[in-house]
Design an enzyme around this catalytic site. Structure first.
Site, PDB file in Angstrom:
ATOM      1  N   HIS A  63       0.821  -1.213   0.000  1.00 54.55           N
ATOM      2  CA  HIS A  63       0.000   0.000   0.000  1.00 54.55           C
ATOM      3  C   HIS A  63       0.855   1.264   0.000  1.00 54.55           C
ATOM      4  O   HIS A  63       0.353   2.355  -0.281  1.00 54.55           O
ATOM      5  CB  HIS A  63      -0.975   0.011   1.179  1.00 54.55           C
ATOM      6  CG  HIS A  63      -0.345  -0.220   2.517  1.00 54.55           C
ATOM      7  ND1 HIS A  63       0.076  -1.461   2.947  1.00 54.55           N
ATOM      8  CD2 HIS A  63      -0.071   0.633   3.536  1.00 54.55           C
ATOM      9  CE1 HIS A  63       0.581  -1.362   4.155  1.00 54.55           C
ATOM     10  NE2 HIS A  63       0.515  -0.099   4.535  1.00 54.55           N
ATOM     11  N   HIS A  84      -4.857   6.494   8.294  1.00 56.03           N
ATOM     12  CA  HIS A  84      -4.415   5.418   7.398  1.00 56.03           C
ATOM     13  C   HIS A  84      -5.286   5.378   6.141  1.00 56.03           C
ATOM     14  O   HIS A  84      -6.506   5.470   6.196  1.00 56.03           O
ATOM     15  CB  HIS A  84      -4.503   4.056   8.107  1.00 56.03           C
ATOM     16  CG  HIS A  84      -4.061   2.910   7.245  1.00 56.03           C
ATOM     17  ND1 HIS A  84      -2.763   2.446   7.243  1.00 56.03           N
ATOM     18  CD2 HIS A  84      -4.737   2.131   6.344  1.00 56.03           C
ATOM     19  CE1 HIS A  84      -2.662   1.437   6.396  1.00 56.03           C
ATOM     20  NE2 HIS A  84      -3.849   1.235   5.834  1.00 56.03           N
ATOM     21  N   GLU A 123       3.105 -24.084   3.933  1.00 59.65           N
ATOM     22  CA  GLU A 123       2.715 -24.019   2.522  1.00 59.65           C
ATOM     23  C   GLU A 123       2.660 -22.600   1.969  1.00 59.65           C
ATOM     24  O   GLU A 123       2.922 -22.375   0.780  1.00 59.65           O
ATOM     25  CB  GLU A 123       1.369 -24.713   2.306  1.00 59.65           C
ATOM     26  CG  GLU A 123       1.414 -26.226   2.422  1.00 59.65           C
ATOM     27  CD  GLU A 123       1.322 -26.735   3.861  1.00 59.65           C
ATOM     28  OE1 GLU A 123       1.455 -27.953   4.074  1.00 59.65           O
ATOM     29  OE2 GLU A 123       1.106 -25.896   4.776  1.00 59.65           O
ATOM     30  N   PHE A 163      -3.645 -29.370   0.629  1.00 61.28           N
ATOM     31  CA  PHE A 163      -2.851 -28.421   1.408  1.00 61.28           C
ATOM     32  C   PHE A 163      -2.522 -27.155   0.627  1.00 61.28           C
ATOM     33  O   PHE A 163      -2.151 -26.139   1.219  1.00 61.28           O
ATOM     34  CB  PHE A 163      -1.581 -29.086   1.927  1.00 61.28           C
ATOM     35  CG  PHE A 163      -1.836 -30.274   2.827  1.00 61.28           C
ATOM     36  CD1 PHE A 163      -3.008 -30.362   3.571  1.00 61.28           C
ATOM     37  CD2 PHE A 163      -0.928 -31.306   2.907  1.00 61.28           C
ATOM     38  CE1 PHE A 163      -3.263 -31.454   4.383  1.00 61.28           C
ATOM     39  CE2 PHE A 163      -1.168 -32.411   3.725  1.00 61.28           C
ATOM     40  CZ  PHE A 163      -2.337 -32.482   4.463  1.00 61.28           C
TER      41      PHE A 163
END
Length: 623
Positions: A73, A257, A367, A393
């Protein structure tokens, strides 16, 4: 310290110029994150104009240092840094977030200076670790990798997966930069400015951690130099910063923000301009690499080192054929690598170690990091990466895969142990959503080989295919049905059973194609001839072959798959024939939560065995 003389005032000026660009561009866009940019201005100034070595004219040169902005961002200040470095005119920054501009809200590789898309937080460090692993172990080159992470995103478990991976592999060419600005989107972060807690955690993870005043040029220059000379462990700079730094009445205040400065814009810009001493052309210029020692790499035209060598009717699991194919393409090209999440003896990825043990990367049971490392390893076309684990997975890393597509990555995924056919291990281990997941990925290619021959060819094709690929392989053995010299094409189906009087078109894949073949034999005994089609690729799907053969079979299709019906092969076929008149489709799929049991018993219990296919064909014939 090596390199050009440090001009502290010039670096301070650059930092405030970057702040000015961040404010004006987000103001022009009426959206964005200027306060998140401000907290890292000095870090970006020192990195881009003192520490990093890169060619502005060739941002993705193989010997350049790499930079990954994990807190995507803050893109406006990254764009501003490249503009000030001279890559493109500063005026272009005012096109931020505009339709048609590649200066998007978060970085993507539509820009020639961006390696990977970021913005879905917690992912940049894994990518950076993959780049660093390649630099240290395969390129054996001098380039370094820098990754800037926000303190808010450090709550993501994926960040810590990557920290442990980097430490375990002693990636001393990786520098992690924590922007500890204290404030999240809606409230302060969990640790705020407790710098010691960050340090202790990183030290415990095996990093060389340094607490730095993130707005002090001298401290930053010194810390980056220490990082560059630290051996056998990665370095983390824990930078204490303030959100909205040098924005009066905004600095370190909540609720700023993700919004432009609005009515405060001109007042802030006036203050920032007053801090800049030199408003003319920059004296400091980015430094080129000291050594251009990244080797030339060719990852094109990868072939199996020898053709498939199986006997018709031979029984072999396609997961094993994947291991065989991996060996063959690794023998053909030194840049083929494999990685897994501690499943290598089940997925047969470990076979590549017989070619070269260094070409296998163990990512352990993490993973999300596994996928991110692969994305990083393939950046700048340095490697051809195959990622394997149980298909189910991979769902844990769906966001990483999704971001990989936005990153234009070329990672090849292989999911084993799919469907109820895995048997006794039960539903937690059964991949039943994986086809749906990968079908949703833009530009993906999905292979579902029926036997060992087609599996080897699928892996060969995947190695040469742009974009994300997914190859679905089975745990149980399946019979070899193709000749070793059969030619396979992406997007082209194969007819494996056919007569002139076929009543129904049967479509299966993998284990269910074998069941369809068995069913066709039984149906023929009852005087009902059916055609059996193997899609080979689920995406792109061979729409023309499906429609042509369906019409030749009276417009009747039965699809059978070891997958949930939502998003699977049946729905892919339905999409292919959606605009056709007089074609009906019956779908056999796993329609309820499965349970443990012997593989063949489960196929029957959940309605996808040859017996159920026969019944479905008989019903279809009445329509």
């Amino acid at each position: 310290m090596p390199g050009q003389k440090v001009d502290k005032q010039e670096l301070c000026d650059i930092a405030n110029r970057l702040r000015i660009h961040s404010v004006t561009s987000t103001s022009a866009a009426n959206s964005g994150h200027p306060t998140s940019c401000s907290s890292i201005a000095e870090i970006m100034s020192v990195l881009f104009f003192n520490t990093m070595r890169y060619k502005v004219s060739a941002p993705k040169d193989a010997s350049n240092d790499r930079f990954v902005l994990s807190k995507g961002h803050a893109a406006p200040i990254l764009y501003a840094a490249w503009a000030e470095a001279g890559l493109f005119p500063v005026a272009e920054l005012q096109k931020l977030r505009k339709l048609g501009s590649d200066l998007e809200g978060h970085p993507t590789p539509r820009l020639n200076f961006i390696d990977v898309a970021t913005g879905s937080l917690g992912q940049g460090l894994a990518v950076a670790a993959g780049m660093a692993y390649v630099g240290k172990n395969y390129d054996k080159a001098s380039y370094r990798v820098y990754c800037l992470v926000g303190d808010g995103e450090s709550a993501e478990g994926s960040i810590w997966e990557s920290i442990y991976f980097a430490s375990h592999n002693k990636l001393d060419n990786l520098c992690l930069i924590f922007d500890v600005n204290r404030l999240g989107q809606s409230e302060p972060t969990a640790l705020g400015h407790d710098m010691e807690k960050y340090r202790k955690r990183l030290d415990a993870a095996g990093f060389h951690s340094i607490i730095v005043d993130g707005h002090d040029i001298d401290e930053l220059v010194k810390a980056f130099h220490i990082a560059a000379t630290t051996k056998d462990k990665p370095t983390a700079l824990i930078c204490k910063t303030f959100k909205g730094r040098n924005y009066p009445k905004i600095e370190d205040i909540e609720n700023w923000h993700g919004k432009p400065l609005g009515a405060e814009t001109e007042r802030v810009l006036e203050h920032l301009r007053s801090l800049v001493k030199n408003h003319g052309p920059l004296m400091l210029k980015p430094q080129k690499p000291l050594k251009e020692d990244a080797p030339a790499v060719d990852i094109t035209n990868i072939k199996l080192s020898s053709p498939p060598n199986y006997k018709l009717g031979e029984s072999l699991a396609t997961r094993q054929a994947y291991g065989n194919a991996l060996v063959k393409i690794a023998q053909n090209n030194p840049r083929v690598i494999a990685m897994d999440g501690d499943m290598k003896n089940s997925t047969f990825a470990e076979k590549i170690k017989g070619v070269d043990a260094a070409r296998y990367i163990e990512c352990f049971i993490a993973e999300q990091n596994l996928v991110g490392v692969a994305i990083g390893a393939t950046c700048r076309d340095r490697t051809v990466a195959f990622v394997s684990t149980f298909a189910t997975f991979l769902t844990r890393a769906f966001d990483q895969i999704r971001m990989g597509a936005i990153s234009q990555t070329n990672v090849n995924f292989v999911g084993s142990h799919c469907g109820v056919s895995i048997g006794e291990d039960g539903p937690s281990q059964m991949g039943l959503e994986d086809i749906a997941m990968f079908r949703s990925i833009p530009g993906s290619t999905i292979f579902y080989p029926a036997d060992a021959v087609s599996c080897e060819r699928a892996i060969e094709l995947a190695a040469n295919t742009k974009g994300i690929t997914f190859t679905r392989v089975n745990r149980p053995n399946t019979n070899v049905i193709y000749a070793n010299d059969h030619v396979f094409h992406i997007g082209k189906a194969n007819i494996v059973r056919k007569t002139a009087t076929d009543k129904v078109l049967l479509i299966g894949a993998g284990i269910t194609l074998q069941e369809a073949i068995t069913a066709s034999t039984e149906l023929a005994k009852a005087g009902i001839n059916v055609r059996v089609l193997d899609l080979f690729t689920i995406k792109p799907i061979d729409k023309d072959a499906i429609i042509k053969n369906a019409r030749e079979c009276g417009g009747r299709i039965v699809v059978v798959e070891d997958h949930y019906p939502e998003g699977g092969i049946g729905e892919a076929v339905l999409s292919a024939v959606a605009c056709e008149r007089d074609i009906i489709v019956k779908m056999l799929a796993v329609r309820e939560l499965p349970r443990s049991g012997p593989p063949l018993v489960l196929l029957d219990a959940f309605g996808i065995s040859a017996k159920h296919i026969c019944a479905a064909v008989q019903e279809a014939c009445k329509m």
